[in-house]
Design an enzyme around this catalytic site. Structure first.
Site, PDB file in Angstrom:
ATOM      1  N   SER A 143      -2.534   8.931  -3.943  1.00  0.00           N
ATOM      2  CA  SER A 143      -2.321   8.060  -5.097  1.00  0.00           C
ATOM      3  C   SER A 143      -2.720   8.765  -6.377  1.00  0.00           C
ATOM      4  O   SER A 143      -3.637   9.602  -6.387  1.00  0.00           O
ATOM      5  CB  SER A 143      -3.161   6.787  -4.936  1.00  0.00           C
ATOM      6  OG  SER A 143      -3.186   6.050  -6.136  1.00  0.00           O
ATOM      7  N   TYR A 168     -10.693   2.352  -3.916  1.00  0.00           N
ATOM      8  CA  TYR A 168      -9.352   2.720  -3.445  1.00  0.00           C
ATOM      9  C   TYR A 168      -9.085   4.207  -3.703  1.00  0.00           C
ATOM     10  O   TYR A 168      -8.647   4.941  -2.816  1.00  0.00           O
ATOM     11  CB  TYR A 168      -8.305   1.862  -4.147  1.00  0.00           C
ATOM     12  CG  TYR A 168      -6.883   2.312  -3.905  1.00  0.00           C
ATOM     13  CD1 TYR A 168      -6.314   2.244  -2.638  1.00  0.00           C
ATOM     14  CD2 TYR A 168      -6.107   2.809  -4.948  1.00  0.00           C
ATOM     15  CE1 TYR A 168      -5.007   2.660  -2.416  1.00  0.00           C
ATOM     16  CE2 TYR A 168      -4.803   3.220  -4.745  1.00  0.00           C
ATOM     17  CZ  TYR A 168      -4.260   3.148  -3.473  1.00  0.00           C
ATOM     18  OH  TYR A 168      -2.961   3.571  -3.264  1.00  0.00           O
TER      19      TYR A 168
END
Length: 346
Positions: A143, A168
């Site tokens: 990501s 995350y």
């Protein structure tokens, strides 16, 4: 490897590919593209209720309809290693695209253990499956969140990524580090992809494009964080899929040479973005034009774990694989709106 031997990079060679997160946004879109070119897909997904399960089931129904006998589906939590091994017993596949994960920056603040389960244990499990099956290549989702609070723009794969601002992001960086270890110990070919703000048809209800569309149509205020001073590298899902397929077909060589991301092992890291950082209020204005309604703006401060800007340097994947995104937000947002109206019958 239990699957048949294939030579990747030859688009005429038909493969059988294991795709995790097949009921999810990008996994579904990738599976459609792979089957359209003649490959077979084994999809894995636990179909959890992080967002509307009916949307996930609708995606799976479309895959079964379009794929026929080229698509098979296993409803399984890939973070359960024994369950995963049992589910895959007797299944042959050539390569893996591991896209399944617990997504969302803000949700990671509320439910941190979901990220430990899916993103850390789950990633390790897929590395183990790839190692023991002798997979020709495993492509996995990282990501753009790994860049944390970096202020240098655009974000390049050579930049430091050891200051994440959300759990995350930390789990995605950990996945990259685990992958480097497996590339070193087992010479397993791996490619990690740092996705930048993906949107498009069949997208996720928890993401900005869907939330804003729903609220504007309902006449509800839209939450605009950092008082509107937000920029994102919005990337259309079909451009993302093109990048994933190019990576899948071109595993990194085990040649001792330094690769994108700095590894000398068979492990590459790439940014996949649109290479354009768009102001959030420009996106709002396009949505207003397409929906024929003015948005009610609810300006709010920036949220914990969020960053004001994202901007992808895609030089590495352009150089190595010729990746070139082609969809501007002026074309991509109307495509999303058209699908949204059709899906909801409005």
């Amino acid at each position: 490897m239990r699957g048949r031997l294939v030579t990747l990079g030859d688009s005429t060679t038909k493969m059988r590919i294991l795709v995790t997160g097949a009921a999810g946004f990008i996994g579904f879109s990738l599976a459609r593209r792979l089957m359209a070119r003649g490959d077979s897909v084994i999809g894995i997904d636990c179909v959890n209720d992080y967002y509307d399960v009916s949307l996930k089931e609708a995606r799976l129904a479309r895959l079964r309809e379009e794929g026929g006998d080229r698509f098979s589906f296993i409803r399984q939590d890939f973070a359960d290693y024994e369950g995963l091994k049992a589910a895959l017993a007797g299944e042959d596949f050539d390569s893996i695209v591991h896209l399944g994960a617990q997504a969302g920056v803000r949700y990671s603040i509320e439910n941190p253990h979901a990220y430990l389960h899916s993103n850390l244990s789950g990633h390790l499990n897929l590395l183990e499956i790839a190692r023991h099956r002798g997979s020709a290549h495993m492509v996995y989702a990282s990501s753009s969140s790994v860049y944390g609070g970096n202020t240098k723009l655009p974000f390049a794969v050579e930049d430091r990524v050891d200051h994440p601002v959300s759990l995350y992001a930390a789990t995605k960086r950990a996945d990259e580090l685990m992958s480097e270890t497996y590339a070193h110990l087992y010479r397993l070919p791996l490619t990690g992809l740092r996705f930048f703000t993906v949107y498009g048809p069949w997208g996720r209800p928890d993401m900005m494009m869907w939330i804003f569309t729903r609220k504007i149509l309902a006449g509800e205020p839209i939450p605009v964080f950092n008082n509107g001073e937000m920029w994102r590298d919005f990337t259309f899902v079909e451009d993302i899929v093109s990048g994933v397929v190019s990576c899948l077909d071109n595993p990194p060589p085990d040649d001792g040479q330094e690769k994108a991301g700095g590894s000398t092992k068979p492990h590459r890291l790439y940014n996949i973005g649109n290479h354009r950082s768009e102001h959030l209020m420009k996106v709002v204005s396009i949505l207003e034009a397409e929906l024929g309604r003015k948005a009610i703006i609810d300006f709010q401060p920036i949220q914990p774990g969020d960053v004001p800007r994202s901007f992808a340097d895609i030089d590495a994947i352009q150089r190595d694989l010729g990746f070139q995104p082609t969809t501007s937000i002026e074309a991509g947002i109307p495509a999303f709106i058209a699908w949204y109206r059709e899906y909801h019958g409005i």
